[in-house]
Design a protein around this motif. Structure first.
Motif, PDB file in Angstrom:
ATOM      1  N   PHE A  62     -38.784  49.772 -12.077  1.00  0.00           N
ATOM      2  CA  PHE A  62     -40.162  49.798 -12.478  1.00  0.00           C
ATOM      3  C   PHE A  62     -40.902  49.651 -11.016  1.00  0.00           C
ATOM      4  N   LYS A  63     -40.472  49.637  -9.895  1.00  0.00           N
ATOM      5  CA  LYS A  63     -41.008  49.248  -8.771  1.00  0.00           C
ATOM      6  C   LYS A  63     -41.575  50.623  -8.166  1.00  0.00           C
ATOM      7  N   PRO A  64     -42.783  50.807  -7.531  1.00  0.00           N
ATOM      8  CA  PRO A  64     -43.142  51.855  -6.896  1.00  0.00           C
ATOM      9  C   PRO A  64     -42.330  51.850  -5.303  1.00  0.00           C
ATOM     10  N   PRO A  65     -42.258  53.022  -4.550  1.00  0.00           N
ATOM     11  CA  PRO A  65     -41.513  52.865  -3.335  1.00  0.00           C
ATOM     12  C   PRO A  65     -41.802  51.911  -2.252  1.00  0.00           C
ATOM     13  N   SER A  66     -43.229  51.732  -2.385  1.00  0.00           N
ATOM     14  CA  SER A  66     -43.634  50.538  -1.443  1.00  0.00           C
ATOM     15  C   SER A  66     -42.904  49.323  -1.618  1.00  0.00           C
ATOM     16  N   GLU A  67     -42.762  49.067  -2.679  1.00  0.00           N
ATOM     17  CA  GLU A  67     -42.304  47.586  -3.068  1.00  0.00           C
ATOM     18  C   GLU A  67     -40.655  47.636  -3.001  1.00  0.00           C
ATOM     19  N   ILE A  68     -39.933  48.994  -2.828  1.00  0.00           N
ATOM     20  CA  ILE A  68     -38.622  48.974  -2.543  1.00  0.00           C
ATOM     21  C   ILE A  68     -38.227  48.728  -0.963  1.00  0.00           C
ATOM     22  N   VAL A  69     -39.092  49.509  -0.185  1.00  0.00           N
ATOM     23  CA  VAL A  69     -38.908  49.328   1.460  1.00  0.00           C
ATOM     24  C   VAL A  69     -39.502  48.033   1.886  1.00  0.00           C
ATOM     25  N   THR A  70     -40.238  47.271   1.163  1.00  0.00           N
ATOM     26  CA  THR A  70     -40.916  46.198   1.689  1.00  0.00           C
ATOM     27  C   THR A  70     -39.828  45.217   2.242  1.00  0.00           C
ATOM     28  N   LEU A  71     -40.060  44.314   3.447  1.00  0.00           N
ATOM     29  CA  LEU A  71     -39.391  43.812   3.963  1.00  0.00           C
ATOM     30  C   LEU A  71     -39.315  42.073   3.062  1.00  0.00           C
ATOM     31  N   ASN A  72     -40.173  42.044   2.451  1.00  0.00           N
ATOM     32  CA  ASN A  72     -40.319  40.932   1.578  1.00  0.00           C
ATOM     33  C   ASN A  72     -40.291  41.202   0.095  1.00  0.00           C
ATOM     34  N   PRO A  73     -39.210  41.548  -0.259  1.00  0.00           N
ATOM     35  CA  PRO A  73     -39.295  42.069  -1.864  1.00  0.00           C
ATOM     36  C   PRO A  73     -39.245  40.815  -2.875  1.00  0.00           C
ATOM     37  N   THR A  74     -40.020  41.173  -3.843  1.00  0.00           N
ATOM     38  CA  THR A  74     -40.175  40.186  -5.076  1.00  0.00           C
ATOM     39  C   THR A  74     -39.166  40.590  -6.144  1.00  0.00           C
ATOM     40  N   LEU A  75     -38.679  39.566  -7.065  1.00  0.00           N
ATOM     41  CA  LEU A  75     -37.892  39.954  -7.942  1.00  0.00           C
ATOM     42  C   LEU A  75     -38.383  40.824  -8.931  1.00  0.00           C
ATOM     43  N   LEU A  76     -39.883  40.487  -9.196  1.00  0.00           N
ATOM     44  CA  LEU A  76     -40.539  41.096 -10.325  1.00  0.00           C
ATOM     45  C   LEU A  76     -41.291  42.145  -9.767  1.00  0.00           C
ATOM     46  N   PRO A  77     -41.640  43.319 -10.376  1.00  0.00           N
ATOM     47  CA  PRO A  77     -42.554  44.196  -9.722  1.00  0.00           C
ATOM     48  C   PRO A  77     -43.862  43.840  -9.668  1.00  0.00           C
ATOM     49  N   GLN A  78     -44.459  43.939  -8.631  1.00  0.00           N
ATOM     50  CA  GLN A  78     -46.037  43.732  -8.609  1.00  0.00           C
ATOM     51  C   GLN A  78     -46.810  44.489  -9.311  1.00  0.00           C
ATOM     52  N   ASP A  79     -46.380  45.903  -9.123  1.00  0.00           N
ATOM     53  CA  ASP A  79     -47.366  46.835  -9.598  1.00  0.00           C
ATOM     54  C   ASP A  79     -46.489  47.804 -10.370  1.00  0.00           C
ATOM     55  N   PRO A  80     -46.020  47.419 -11.850  1.00  0.00           N
ATOM     56  CA  PRO A  80     -45.064  48.097 -12.354  1.00  0.00           C
ATOM     57  C   PRO A  80     -45.340  49.466 -12.808  1.00  0.00           C
ATOM     58  N   THR A  81     -44.442  50.461 -12.632  1.00  0.00           N
ATOM     59  CA  THR A  81     -44.747  51.970 -12.769  1.00  0.00           C
ATOM     60  C   THR A  81     -43.732  52.642 -13.493  1.00  0.00           C
ATOM     61  N   LEU A  82     -43.940  53.756 -14.171  1.00  0.00           N
ATOM     62  CA  LEU A  82     -42.778  54.297 -14.920  1.00  0.00           C
ATOM     63  C   LEU A  82     -42.636  55.818 -14.066  1.00  0.00           C
ATOM     64  N   SER A  83     -43.053  55.891 -12.920  1.00  0.00           N
ATOM     65  CA  SER A  83     -42.941  57.132 -12.055  1.00  0.00           C
ATOM     66  C   SER A  83     -41.409  57.244 -11.675  1.00  0.00           C
ATOM     67  N   ASN A  84     -40.697  56.218 -11.534  1.00  0.00           N
ATOM     68  CA  ASN A  84     -39.445  56.431 -11.036  1.00  0.00           C
ATOM     69  C   ASN A  84     -38.547  57.348 -12.360  1.00  0.00           C
ATOM     70  N   TYR A  85     -38.909  56.834 -13.371  1.00  0.00           N
ATOM     71  CA  TYR A  85     -38.462  57.631 -14.628  1.00  0.00           C
ATOM     72  C   TYR A  85     -38.809  59.028 -14.760  1.00  0.00           C
ATOM     73  N   SER A  86     -40.081  59.345 -14.137  1.00  0.00           N
ATOM     74  CA  SER A  86     -40.563  60.738 -14.458  1.00  0.00           C
ATOM     75  C   SER A  86     -39.969  61.491 -13.104  1.00  0.00           C
ATOM     76  N   ASP A  87     -39.761  60.641 -11.936  1.00  0.00           N
ATOM     77  CA  ASP A  87     -39.244  61.699 -10.967  1.00  0.00           C
ATOM     78  C   ASP A  87     -37.550  61.771 -11.274  1.00  0.00           C
ATOM     79  N   VAL A  88     -36.920  61.084 -11.864  1.00  0.00           N
ATOM     80  CA  VAL A  88     -35.641  61.411 -12.382  1.00  0.00           C
ATOM     81  C   VAL A  88     -35.695  62.595 -13.171  1.00  0.00           C
ATOM     82  N   ALA A  89     -36.751  62.951 -14.171  1.00  0.00           N
ATOM     83  CA  ALA A  89     -36.800  63.798 -15.032  1.00  0.00           C
ATOM     84  C   ALA A  89     -37.081  65.209 -14.221  1.00  0.00           C
ATOM     85  N   ARG A  90     -37.746  64.808 -12.979  1.00  0.00           N
ATOM     86  CA  ARG A  90     -38.340  66.113 -12.396  1.00  0.00           C
ATOM     87  C   ARG A  90     -37.049  66.521 -11.519  1.00  0.00           C
TER      88      ARG A  90
END
Lengths: 303, 340
Positions: A62-90
Motif C-alpha cells: 500500500f506504499k507509494p514508490p517514494s516510501e519504498i525507495v526512502t532511506l528512512n522507511p516506516t513500517l506503516l504506509p504514511q500515504d496509503p494507496t491502491l496504485s500498486n494493485y492497479s499497476d499489477v493489473a496494468r
C-alpha cells in the motif's frame, strides 16, 4: 493400535477442563516468570520471524514508490494507496490470470480427488490378483518428483497440442499417487461391518462407494482435497514451462513475468501487491481449515 | 492328486478372498453326501474365476484412468528420460546424436557438473539442519502447556503452505542491499549489507535462509507430535530424580525422539532437493551459485543452453538418488517410526 485410538480421544468436556487447568497453571504466581521467559518470549520471537515478512509484504503493497525507495522507511504506509494493485493489473491481465489460477486449481483438484477416491476404493475393496503390485507401482510413483518428468511431459503435451493451454497445465498432474495412498490407508482402516449390511442388501460397488465409503471418510477426503488445492494453487515449474502468453498464465507464472518487467527499486510495491494476491488467499484458506491441511501435509509422521 | 498339496498351498491366500462366494454354497454342501475336498476346491475355483473377470472390469473402471495417467505422465517420462539421456540433443531441434553415457560422464566429471553437486550439498545440508534445529527449538517451546500454543503452532506452520514464488518476492525486497528491510536493520547496527545477489556464496546463503523460513514450521509440527507422544511418567520420573531441563532433554526426550529425527532427516533431504525450485528461480533467475540439481535440470533444458539430453541425464541421476534415499529410509528408518 487402532483399538486404543478412541480411548485416547478426549471428550469436549475433558478437553475444556484440561485447557482451564493450563490457564490456571501457567499464570500461577510461581509459574508466571517461567511461563513468560521460556514460553512466551521465545514464541514471540518465533512469531515475529514468521509474521514480520508477511506484514512487511502487506504494508508495503500500500506504499507509494517514494516510501519504498526512502532511506528512512516506516513500517506503516504514511500515504496509503491502491496504485500498486492497479499497476499489477496494468502489467499483467490480472483478472484473467486470477481466473486461470482458480480454474486450474478447482478443476485439477476435483478430478484428482475423484480419481484418488475411486482408485483407493478399487485397491481396497475390489479383489483382483496383483492389486498389491499395482499399489506398489503407485507408491513408487509417489517418489518421482514432477521435475524429473518435466522434459518428456513437455514433449508429450506439446505433441498433443496442449502448449499454452489450461488443459495442458492440468493434464500431466492428474494422475494422483498421494491422494490414492492416503485414502487407501484410510479405507483399509474402515470397519468391515459397515459394508456387510449393505452387501446383504445386494448393494454393488457403486452404492458401497458413494453411500458408505465416501460419507464416512469425509474428513480424510477433505484432507486430500485441501492438500491438492494448496499444491495446485502454488504450482510453478510446470505452468512456467508450458505457458507462453500472459492470458494463459496462472498467478505464480504471472508474478514471475511481473518480476521480469519491474526491475526498478521503486517497483517493489507493485511486486508486493502481486505477492499479496498469491499469498493471502492461501493464508485465508489455511486459517480456516488448518487442521485438515496440517494433517495432510505431515502425513506419514503424525497420525 | 499329488498336485493338490501344491495347489492347496498356493490358494491359501486367495481362499480368503473367495469366502463370500463359497459361503453361500456351504449349506447345500452339507446336505449332500460329503463332497470330496477336490470337488469343493473345483467349485471354489470356478466361482473365483467368474468373480475374477467381473472384478477386473470393475477394477479397471474405478482405478484405470488414474493408473493410465500415472503410466503416461510418470512412468513413461522415467523411461523416455533414460533414452533422451543418451542423446546429444537441443530442445526443439529435429537432429539428435547418440552419445552413449557421455552426458552422465560430463555431469559427474565436468567442473560445472561438480559445481552442481557442491551447491546441492551445501543447500541440502543448510536447509535440512537449519529447519530441523529451529523446528525442534520451536516445538520444545510450543510443547509447554501455555495458552495460545495452538495459535502459535498454526502461525509457525503457515509459510509452508504459501506460494514459493510469492514468498521469494517478499524476501527479495527484504534482502535488497540498498532498500531492503534487512539492510536497514543491519544499517542500524552500523553493518553494511552483503551483496546478496552479486556474491554467489551470499546468494546461496540467502536462498537457504528463505527455504528454512518456509520449511521450519513443518519440522516444528512433526517434532511437536513426537514430543507429545513421549510418555508423561518418564518425564515425571526424571524430574523426581532431579534431572535438570538440559539433562532431561538429552537423556529422555532426544532418545525417544530419534524416530522423528530420522523421519524428518530423510523427508527433509528429499524435499530440499525437489521443492526449492520456485524460491531459487524467483530469487536468483540465472542460477549463479544457486543451481542445485533440480534447478540445473530446468536450466539445462529450458534455460539458455537447451541441452535436453544432458538435462535428461541429470533427471535420471536425481531419480536414482531419491530412490536410494527412500530405499534406505524404508530399510533402516521405517520400522523405527510409528506410523499408525
Amino acid at each position: 493400535m487402532r483399538d486404543i485410538a478412541p480411548t485416547q480421544r478426549l471428550t469436549k468436556e475433558q478437553r475444556r477442563q484440561r485447557r482451564r487447568g493450563t490457564w490456571a497453571d501457567a499464570f500461577r504466581r510461581e509459574n508466571l516468570l517461567d511461563t513468560i521467559l521460556t514460553g512466551y518470549l521465545p514464541i514471540l520471537v518465533a512469531l515475529l520471524i514468521i509474521v514480520l515478512p508477511l506484514a512487511w509484504m502487506i504494508l508495503s503493497s500500500f506504499k507509494p514508490p517514494s516510501e519504498i525507495v526512502t532511506l528512512n522507511p516506516t513500517l506503516l504506509p504514511q500515504d496509503p494507496t491502491l496504485s500498486n494493485y492497479s499497476d499489477v493489473a496494468r502489467r499483467v491481465p490480472l483478472l484473467t490470470v486470477l481466473g486461470n489460477s482458480i480454474y486450474v486449481t478447482v478443476i485439477g483438484s476435483t478430478i484428482k480427488v475423484v480419481l484418488a477416491i475411486t482408485t483407493a476404493y478399487a485397491l481396497v475393496f475390489i479383489r483382483v490378483p496383483g492389486a498389491n503390485l499395482i499399489f506398489l507401482g503407485i507408491l513408487v510413483a509417489l517418489m518421482v518428483p514432477p521435475e524429473v518428468s518435466m522434459l518428456p511431459n513437455f514433449l508429450t503435451i506439446s505433441a498433443l497440442g496442449g502448449r499454452d493451454t489450461l488443459w495442458g497445465i492440468i493434464l500431466p498432474g492428474l494422475g494422483t499417487a498421494f491422494g490414492t495412498f492416503l485414502l487407501r490407508q484410510h479405507f483399509k482402516a474402515l470397519p468391515k461391518e459397515l459394508f456387510e449390511a449393505a452387501e446383504l442388501d445386494g448393494a454393488g460397488h457403486f452404492r458401497k462407494l458413494f453411500q458408505i465409503a465416501v460419507p464416512v471418510s469425509l474428513p480424510a477426503i477433505a484432507t486430500v482435497a485441501l492438500v491438492t488445492v494448496v499444491n495446485e494453487w502454488n504450482s510453478f515449474l510446470w505452468p512456467l514451462i508450458i505457458i507462453d502468453s500472459p492470458e494463459k498464465m496462472t498467478l505464480p507464472v504471472g508474478l514471475n513475468l511481473l518480476q521480469s518487467i519491474e526491475t526498478q527499486t521503486g517497483s517493489y510495491g507493485i511486486l508486493m501487491a502481486g505477492a499479496v494476491l498469491v499469498i493471502v488467499p492461501m493464508l485465508i484458506v489455511f486459517a480456516a481449515l488448518q487442521r485438515y491441511i496440517v494433517a495432510g501435509l505431515t502425513q506419514g509422521a503424525v497420525k | 492328486m499329488t498336485a493338490s498339496g501344491g495347489s492347496g498351498s498356493t490358494s491359501v491366500g486367495s481362499v480368503r478372498g473367495a469366502t463370500s462366494s463359497s459361503e453361500d454354497d456351504r449349506p447345500a454342501d452339507q446336505a449332500r453326501p460329503a463332497p470330496t475336498e477336490a470337488e469343493l476346491e473345483a467349485n471354489r475355483k470356478r466361482a473365483r474365476r467368474r468373480a475374477k473377470s467381473r472384478n477386473w472390469s470393475l477394477f479397471l473402471l474405478f482405478a484405470g484412468p488414474n493408473i493410465l495417467l500415472i503410466l503416461a505422465f510418470i512412468y513413461y517420462p522415467l523411461l523416455s528420460n533414460m533414452y533422451y539421456s543418451t542423446l546429444d540433443w537441443r530442445l526443439g531441434s529435429p537432429r539428435a546424436t547418440p552419445v552413449g553415457l557421455q552426458n552422465y560422464v560430463n555431469f559427474f566429471t565436468s567442473s560445472s557438473g561438480i559445481e552442481v553437486w557442491r551447491v546441492t550439498g551445501i543447500f541440502t545440508a543448510g536447509a535440512v539442519l537449519g529447519s530441523m534445529i529451529l523446528g525442534l527449538l520451536i516445538a520444545l517451546v510450543i510443547n509447554k502447556k501455555i495458552p495460545g500454543r495452538t495459535a502459535a503452532r498454526t502461525a509457525v506452520f503457515s509459510p509452508y503452505v504459501l506460494s514459493g514464488v510469492g514468498v521469494a518476492l517478499v524476501w527479495n525486497f527484504i534482502f535488497d542491499p540498498n532498500r531492503g528491510g534487512l539492510a536497514h536493520i543491519l544499517g542500524a547496527f552500523g553493518i553494511s549489507s552483503p551483496q546478496w545477489y552479486l556474491d554467489e556464496d551470499w546468494a546461496l546463503f540467502m536462498v537457504i535462509i528463505v527455504y528454512v523460513w518456509k520449511n521450519l514450521g513443518y519440522c516444528a509440527v512433526v517434532f511437536l507430535a513426537g514430543l507429545q507422544s513421549i510418555p508423561k511418567d518418564l518425564l515425571e520420573a526424571a524430574i523426581i530424580d532431579r534431572a535438570g531441563a538440559t539433562r532431561r532433554f538429552f537423556s529422555v526426550i532426544l532418545p525417544l525422539l530419534t524416530p522423528t529425527v530420522f523421519f524428518l532427516f530423510v523427508t527433509n533431504i528429499i524435499f530440499s532437493m525437489t521443492n526449492a525450485f520456485d524460491i531459487l528461480r524467483t530469487m536468483t533467475p540465472t542460477g549463479h551459485g544457486t543451481n542445485t540439481i533440480i534447478f540445473e535440470i530446468y536450466l539445462q533444458s529450458f534455460g539458455a543452453y537447451q541441452r535436453a539430453g544432458y538435462s535428461a541425464a541429470i533427471a535420471v541421476v536425481l531419480f536414482f538418488t531419491l530412490f536410494l534415499i527412500t530405499a534406505v529410509q524404508l530399510r533402516y528408518v521405517e520400522r523405527k517410526v510409528h506410523y499408525a
